[in-house]
Enzyme design. Structure first.
Site, mmCIF file in Angstrom:
data_model
loop_
_atom_site.group_PDB
_atom_site.id
_atom_site.type_symbol
_atom_site.label_atom_id
_atom_site.label_comp_id
_atom_site.label_asym_id
_atom_site.label_seq_id
_atom_site.Cartn_x
_atom_site.Cartn_y
_atom_site.Cartn_z
ATOM 1 N N THR A 52 -8.405 48.128 4.260
ATOM 2 C CA THR A 52 -9.233 46.976 4.607
ATOM 3 C C THR A 52 -10.545 46.914 3.846
ATOM 4 O O THR A 52 -11.231 45.904 3.879
ATOM 5 C CB THR A 52 -9.519 46.975 6.125
ATOM 6 O OG1 THR A 52 -10.110 45.744 6.509
ATOM 7 C CG2 THR A 52 -10.469 48.113 6.498
ATOM 8 N N TYR A 53 -10.918 47.980 3.146
ATOM 9 C CA TYR A 53 -12.208 47.996 2.447
ATOM 10 C C TYR A 53 -12.208 46.997 1.293
ATOM 11 O O TYR A 53 -11.410 47.099 0.360
ATOM 12 C CB TYR A 53 -12.510 49.386 1.897
ATOM 13 C CG TYR A 53 -12.808 50.446 2.943
ATOM 14 C CD1 TYR A 53 -13.063 50.112 4.268
ATOM 15 C CD2 TYR A 53 -12.845 51.794 2.597
ATOM 16 C CE1 TYR A 53 -13.331 51.080 5.220
ATOM 17 C CE2 TYR A 53 -13.120 52.779 3.539
ATOM 18 C CZ TYR A 53 -13.348 52.417 4.847
ATOM 19 O OH TYR A 53 -13.616 53.386 5.784
ATOM 20 N N VAL A 54 -13.112 46.034 1.399
ATOM 21 C CA VAL A 54 -13.276 44.988 0.381
ATOM 22 C C VAL A 54 -11.923 44.331 0.077
ATOM 23 O O VAL A 54 -11.577 44.062 -1.072
ATOM 24 C CB VAL A 54 -13.928 45.546 -0.909
ATOM 25 C CG1 VAL A 54 -14.524 44.398 -1.749
ATOM 26 C CG2 VAL A 54 -15.018 46.557 -0.606
ATOM 27 N N GLY A 56 -8.976 45.485 0.044
ATOM 28 C CA GLY A 56 -8.071 46.277 -0.785
ATOM 29 C C GLY A 56 -8.646 46.633 -2.146
ATOM 30 O O GLY A 56 -8.075 47.451 -2.878
#
Length: 335
Positions: A52-54, A56
């Site tokens: 979920t960070y940025v 993907g």
């Protein structure tokens, strides 16, 4: 850089884990890759990211950085948060987890993850389904070890019990928020991980930046992680409490005594706790990275460690204080 085994596994990880949540947003790709390569050169081998960070993008940048070094890296990612708009684009259903691992591996340009972590408890999916799915990922060779993040103690124990009963792979690590200003895990979780041999990977070990002493005490910041007006853990109101600044005063005092920075002192306090495997440091710039890496290679004195333990200790609460009374021989007055 020293190394520690991750939980009751045989895999060795560096005493600092490099977090990548800012990569692709606050940290541009070239700077992020340069930082990761410097971390590897400094002896670090442990990276943490999430699907979920940025959106993907963090995984994609990590995938670029580890090319040619994959076997030397202990690579961790996470699953649960929404990654697509569909009704099954979130959670721990077998469908979402199976889809998510394939997407993460593609972005990371690798065939497997060393550590796959559940990001936070899912109240919808039965834990039996979740643990079976994770066990299958290990059998398929897509995942080597499994862990969890942001769990309550009963949730972790329930998952461990299901794995024990069904002969599934067990969690070897927990990734919670933990710092000198957030020691809530001391209430129950610390005793559980000691009993079960679970690795402990604290996120936000610098209290969202508060323990770096870069914020004005009575003024809401306009820049930095705590400036954004948003709901969640990284908010000024959540971090900038009178108790937090009282703890920070002691950190600053010790830093001045030993000629280190407050951030280095706060991180080294964690490195001196035997329950902690590797704090996860998130660095937006190379300057922040250089300061954080300065926390290794030395140790706080017992006196300084004790001062920080005392000033940051959580309140003596029931039932812990009641249980503690009967975990040692009673004095004549107590009998």
């Amino acid at each position: 850089m020293e190394y520690r085994t991750l939980g009751r596994s045989g895999v060795a990880v560096s005493e600092l884990c490099l977090g990548t949540m800012t990569f692709g947003r606050a940290t541009e790709e070239a700077e992020a890759i340069r930082m990761m390569h410097k971390f590897f050169d400094d002896g670090g081998n442990f990276l943490d990211t999430a699907d979920t960070y940025v959106g993907g993008r963090s995984e994609e940048i990590v995938g670029q950085a580890i090319q040619g070094r994959r076997k030397d890296i202990v690579l961790a990612s996470k699953v649960r948060m929404r990654t697509s708009p569909g009704v099954n684009g979130v959670g721990y259903s077998r469908k979402h987890v199976m889809d998510s691992i394939d997407e993460s591996l593609k972005r990371l340009k690798t065939d497997y993850l060393d550590l796959y972590q559940l990001h936070v408890w899912d109240h919808l999916t039965p834990i039996e389904e979740v643990m079976r799915t994770l066990d299958d990922l290990i059998t398929q060779g897509k995942v080597r070890y499994i862990g969890c993040s942001n769990f309550l103690s009963w949730q972790l124990m329930k998952a461990l019990s299901v794995s024990e009963r069904e002969k599934y792979a067990k969690f070897i690590s927990l990734q919670p928020q933990y710092s000198l200003i957030h020691r809530e895990m001391d209430r129950e979780m610390m005793s559980l991980i000691r009993e079960e041999g679970i690795g402990f990977l604290p996120w936000a070990p610098l209290g969202g930046g508060l323990l770096t002493d870069k914020y004005e005490r009575n003024e809401r910041p306009e820049r930095g992680r705590l400036a954004a007006p948003k709901v969640g853990e990284y908010t000024w109101d959540n971090k900038a409490t009178p108790d937090a600044f009282r703890i920070l005063d002691e950190v600053v005092a010790i830093a001045e005594e030993i000629h280190k920075t407050p951030a280095q002192v706060a991180l080294n306090w964690q490195l001196g706790k035997e329950e902690i495997t590797a704090p996860i440091v998130g660095c937006r710039t190379m300057a922040q990275y250089e300061e954080n890496i300065g926390a290794v290679g030395w140790r706080l004195s017992k006196e300084h460690q004790a001062r920080l333990d005392e000033v940051s200790a959580i309140a003596d609460e029931y039932p812990n204080r009641f249980i503690e009374r009967f975990s040692r021989p009673l004095t004549p007055e107590e009998k």
